[in-house]
Design an enzyme around this catalytic site. Structure first.
Site, short mmCIF file in Angstrom:
data_model
loop_
_atom_site.label_atom_id
_atom_site.label_comp_id
_atom_site.label_asym_id
_atom_site.label_seq_id
_atom_site.Cartn_x
_atom_site.Cartn_y
_atom_site.Cartn_z
N ARG A 171 0.81 -1.22 0.00
CA ARG A 171 0.00 0.00 0.00
C ARG A 171 0.84 1.27 0.00
O ARG A 171 0.36 2.33 -0.41
CB ARG A 171 -0.92 0.01 1.23
CG ARG A 171 -1.98 -1.07 1.23
CD ARG A 171 -2.82 -1.02 2.51
NE ARG A 171 -2.01 -1.28 3.68
CZ ARG A 171 -2.45 -1.17 4.92
NH1 ARG A 171 -3.69 -0.76 5.16
NH2 ARG A 171 -1.65 -1.44 5.94
N TYR A 207 -8.88 -15.02 12.76
CA TYR A 207 -7.59 -15.09 12.06
C TYR A 207 -7.25 -16.53 11.70
O TYR A 207 -6.93 -16.84 10.55
CB TYR A 207 -6.48 -14.48 12.93
CG TYR A 207 -5.12 -14.55 12.29
CD1 TYR A 207 -4.72 -13.58 11.38
CD2 TYR A 207 -4.24 -15.59 12.58
CE1 TYR A 207 -3.47 -13.64 10.77
CE2 TYR A 207 -2.98 -15.66 11.98
CZ TYR A 207 -2.61 -14.69 11.08
OH TYR A 207 -1.38 -14.76 10.48
N VAL A 262 6.92 -15.00 13.84
CA VAL A 262 8.06 -14.50 13.08
C VAL A 262 8.28 -13.04 13.47
O VAL A 262 7.33 -12.27 13.59
CB VAL A 262 7.82 -14.60 11.55
CG1 VAL A 262 9.06 -14.15 10.78
CG2 VAL A 262 7.43 -16.02 11.17
N THR A 312 8.47 -9.71 12.81
CA THR A 312 8.12 -8.79 11.73
C THR A 312 7.35 -7.62 12.35
O THR A 312 7.24 -7.50 13.57
CB THR A 312 7.22 -9.48 10.68
OG1 THR A 312 5.95 -9.76 11.28
CG2 THR A 312 7.85 -10.79 10.20
#
Length: 257
Positions: free
Chosen positions: A33, A148, A181, A183
């Site tokens: 985005r 999720y 992870v 991130t």
């Protein structure tokens, strides 16, 4: 040189795929985005590896964003050989604590976008008799743990079913199921991570390397770490009723703070 298109390419697992594939000599189509971050990423990868890096700004929570990526994947003259459906996010809160609008946005990105982009890519790949798709899911797909996990379970089932239907076509599909992870994922969702044990964290670059090996071997499901493979083995033999209680308690211990 082959071309790979990566959604959610500017951070986390997507950025790790971009680094690895550029290092291996693949040209890239980078999708996210934030145009500024995309351009910076494209310049860095081009300068470091000498590959061509195309920028495509798109919000996959919108029809217009999905359509722009579908159009690029359907281009028969400038083909995409590998699609990495990585874009995704998490919502902080339990069911009914998160707005329905936010839940529907998650389904748009995790399910509808994955379906539409995979379909656009594989149709073109099947005509050429070659290509690959990696749909990034999660080990959350295997436990009853909220919207999720449910959306990622759909990604796994869809990917493995499509892989079976396309067997023999030269097109490979694989669902990638990482654990935690390091991130920007949790930060963007407003989730605390200080309570997650160090042993549960995975390195994004090592995860990507293992995933690409699994894809080359024709696997339709990749859980690229021995620790999580062992955990998923336990999950398979645990009764669903008991598993639901365990994952609920685990979520309160290791989930959003």
């Amino acid at each position: 040189m082959t071309t790979a298109l990566i959604t959610g390419s500017t951070a986390g697992i997507g950025a790790a795929f971009a680094r690895r594939l550029a290092g291996d000599g693949h040209n890239l189509v980078l999708v996210a985005r934030d145009t500024k971050r995309l351009r910076e990423q494209a310049t860095e990868l081009h300068d470091r590896h000498g590959i061509e890096a195309e920028v495509l700004t798109a919000d996959l929570a919108t029809d217009a964003g999905i359509e722009s990526v579908e159009k690029r994947l359907s281009n028969r003259r400038d083909t995409v050989d590998l699609l990495i459906n990585n874009a995704g996010f998490g919502n902080k809160g339990r069911y009914l604590e998160v707005s329905l609008a936010d839940e529907l946005t998650m389904l748009k990105v995790h399910c509808e976008a994955v379906l539409r982009l995979t379909s656009a890519a594989t149709e073109a790949m099947r005509e050429r008799g070659r290509g690959g798709v990696v749909n990034v899911a999660s080990v959350a797909a295997f436990v009853p743990r909220g919207t999720y996990g449910a959306s990622k379970a759909w990604v796994v089932q869809f990917t493995q079913g499509a892989a079976k239907d396309l067997a023999g076509s030269g097109v490979r599909l694989m669902a990638l199921c990482p654990g935690f992870v390091r991130t920007e994922f949790h930060e963007r969702a407003g989730m605390g991570t200080s309570n997650i044990p160090n042993w549960m964290w995975l390195d994004a670059d090592k995860l990507v390397a293992a995933a690409l090996v699994d894809l080359s071997r024709g696997r339709t499901l990749s859980v690229p770490d021995p620790r999580y493979k062992a955990l998923m083995g336990v999950v398979k033999v645990t009764p669903r009723a008991l598993l639901g209680g365990v994952t609920s308690r685990t979520g309160r211990k290791y989930g959003p703070q």
